[in-house]
Design an enzyme around this catalytic site. Structure first.
Site, PDB file in Angstrom:
ATOM      1  NE  ARG A  28      -3.475  -0.045   2.835  1.00 49.51           N
ATOM      2  CZ  ARG A  28      -4.727   0.100   2.432  1.00 49.51           C
ATOM      3  NH1 ARG A  28      -5.279  -0.847   1.691  1.00 49.51           N
ATOM      4  NH2 ARG A  28      -5.434   1.152   2.753  1.00 49.51           N
ATOM      5  CD  GLU A 479      -1.288   3.618 -17.427  1.00 50.45           C
ATOM      6  OE1 GLU A 479      -1.521   4.644 -16.775  1.00 50.45           O
ATOM      7  OE2 GLU A 479      -0.890   2.562 -16.895  1.00 50.45           O
TER       8      GLU A 479
END
Ligand code: M6R
Length: 601
Positions: A28, A479
């Site tokens: 995370r 992207e």
């Protein structure tokens, strides 16, 4: 973002379980960590700046030897990995935090927005603060209310004063009780078959090896865990909430690296299969969404970062295939468009985690106005899923590397299906995607990786990389830049090929790598001309294209997949970004400053 883990139960090694859990939450993103263990009448707390790395329970035992006689029958331990928001990356600011007399210890994700006001009030009452965090106020506030009430009631009273989005776990010195509450940040409760054993974490893989039976805490809910079990309540009304136990079908291995050195490359390679899974949608649901788009007065595709670029690709897909305009807005910008929205507006939220705060805020905005929400989600059990009228699942399996790869191509596949369904050509879309999936399967082999590796060697010291695309591949140029930036730390920027000559071409100098994303469609000759413009100014042209072209200095072949070109063109860039990260000795799974799911605004 921050990770929370808590253990409540009979096992004799609670801190070992917590440390293991925190390691599973490492993906995370975090910059410091800490653990706390409740002893018979006190707490043992340890915090460190940096990564947990190889730190183990035995290291902790060297710091504070723990004997079983010090521990109550029911063991309670909590842990936290912190991604700094309020206050620098220091041991003081790391969690757990404790109250003045160490009556209460807690860990927190999110932001207490009104902490300054509460802090002032507490300072006037004689409380002093050890950290610069917003978190510490809650510990003191609960202790303050414990002068007049028990731990549970004090927590309830304190939380009723707190504003903001958060997930929080609290323990008290004198009670064998674990309390958790959420408003905006994920918290999941794992319940083991063993009587009275509970885990709480920000994400399921953290405790999946112990149990696959979970209960999701929703916004404004709290859980109180003690020897009599887990009680769920609404934080505002204090009414009891009955929680369903959900059995998670993921296998532990799916959330592990297995034979791969990093999650990122494992997840890139999984695209051999994930696209097939993504295409396997319920036709009924796809048609239902297509119908909702047709009848909406304005459809808004909303996402952040990579998911935002998928939304931009959807705009081109809808225009090209469905001859229909859809709007694209990044999650963080959505609220600034609310004047255009009505109860007939439709929001299509694209998100891997389903926990991105900016996208959740967009959903709140549209819900308030009475509009509908469709989500394209990898985490079907997320907050977003529960807020959506219809969920189209990505089925990519857990994506743990911070850089999104397999979830991205799954999202692109679903957007493609939707565009075809708009003109009653779902079959045609499915066939194209199945062909694309099989071509990706052929493409992802060691020789292909080697070919990209040679390129990585050539450009690993570049200071800048530019990426150009047109039409369907323009959003993929953006992207590509995200992928390269986030893991290689090389400055990368994507442009619409035609825009270069309006300014950015001034950035090109001798040997500047420029990746041209080429599709065998109406954009081909123009993007090749744009590549030529760069080459004429000294640029080193890397062509990602079904066919070689004279302008390319380095060619990476991709299959010719028609309207699926964004899906196949992004994959070599994912591999390139990964390889550059490894060559530059970066950790591709946990890039600096980033978090997998961004639960703050
Ligand atoms: O979980 P989400 O898809 O909502 O996340 C959105 C972005 O934070 C995410 O796509 C981010 O840009 C990725 N790290 C990019 O690889």
């Amino acid at each position: 973002m921050c990770g929370i883990f808590a253990y409540f139960g009979p096992q004799t090694n609670p801190l070992e379980i917590v440390i293991k859990g925190l390691k599973k939450l490492e993906y995370r993103g975090y910059d410091s960590w800490g653990v706390a263990l409740k002893t018979n009448n006190d707490f043992l707390i340890h915090k460190e700046v940096g990564k947990i790395g190889d730190f183990s329970f035995s290291d902790l035992q060297k710091i504070f030897p723990i004997s079983n006689s010090q521990l109550p029958i029911i063991k309670i331990a909590i842990g936290h990995s912190r991604w700094a928001t309020h206050g620098g990356v220091t041991e003081y600011n790391a969690h757990p935090h404790w109250s003045k007399n160490k009556e209460v210890v807690l860990c927190h994700n999110g932001i207490f927005e009104n902490y300054l006001k509460i802090k002032e009030k507490l300072i006037k009452k004689g409380y002093t603060f050890r950290s610069e965090t917003d978190t510490e106020v809650l510990a003191h506030l609960v202790e303050e209310y414990m002068h007049e009430s028990n731990f549970e009631n004090a927590v309830k009273k304190a939380l009723s004063e707190i504003e903001g989005r958060y997930a929080v776990i609290l323990i008290s010195k004198h009670e064998d009780k674990l309390i958790a509450a959420r408003r905006g940040s994920p918290l999941i409760i794992g319940k083991n078959g063993h009587d009275g054993e509970y885990f709480i974490a920000s994400d399921i893989p953290a405790f999946l090896e112990y149990t696959n039976k979970v209960q999701y805490l929703d916004d404004d809910e709290m859980v109180i865990i003690d020897v009599s079990g887990a009680r769920f309540e609404n934080m505002r009304t204090h009414e009891k909430v009955n929680k369903r136990i959900v059995e998670i079908e993921w296998k532990v291995e799916e959330a592990e690296k297995g034979e791969y050195p990093h999650f990122m490359i494992k997840e890139i390679m999984e695209q051999k299969n994930t696209l097939y899974r993504a295409i396997n949608q319920s036709a009924e649901k796809i048609h239902e969404v297509a119908k909702a788009i047709k009848s909406a007065r304005g459809t808004f595709f909303v996402g952040c970062g990579t998911a935002g670029k998928v939304c931009m690709t959807a705009e081109y897909l809808f225009s090209k295939i469905a001859k229909r305009h859809i709007n694209v807005i990044f999650g963080s910008e959505f609220k600034f468009h609310q004047d255009f929205l009505t109860d007939k507006s439709l929001l299509i939220s694209v998100s891997q985690s389903g926990e991105t705060a900016d996208s959740l805020e967009a959903i709140e905005v549209i819900k308030k106005l009475g509009g509908r929400v469709v989500s394209i989600l990898n985490n079907e059990a997320s907050t977003m899923a529960r807020l959506s009228d219809i969920v189209l699942p990505n089925k990519a399996g857990p994506e743990k590397a911070v850089a999104s790869t397999k979830a991205t191509t799954a999202q692109l596949a679903i957007c493609t299906l939707l565009a075809y369904a708009m003109v009653d050509k779902l079959d045609e879309g499915e066939k194209l995607l199945i062909k694309t999936a099989s071509q990706i399967n052929d493409m992802l082999n060691p020789r292909y990786e080697d070919h990209i590796y040679k390129l990585s060697e050539k450009i690993k010291s570049a200071e800048n990389i530019y990426i150009i695309g047109r039409g369907l591949n323009y959003p993929m140029a953006l992207e590509s830049a995200i992928k390269l930036q986030e893991v290689s730390y090389i400055h990368a920027q994507g442009f619409a090929g035609g825009e270069l000559k309006h300014g950015p071409i001034a950035l090109i100098s001798e040997n500047t790598p420029c990746i041209a994303l080429v599709a065998n469609d109406e954009s081909k000759s123009e993007i090749l001309s744009n590549a030529m413009e760069v080459k004429s100014r000294g640029g080193y042209i890397i062509g990602i294209s079904p066919e070689n072209a004279e302008v390319f200095d380095y060619w990476i072949k991709v299959p010719d997949c028609g309207n699926c070109s964004p899906i196949v063109n992004i994959i070599p860039v994912q591999i390139l970004a990964y390889q550059l990260a490894v060559m530059r000795e970066n950790n591709p799974d946990m890039p600096r400053n980033l978090a997998k799911s961004v639960t703050v605004k």
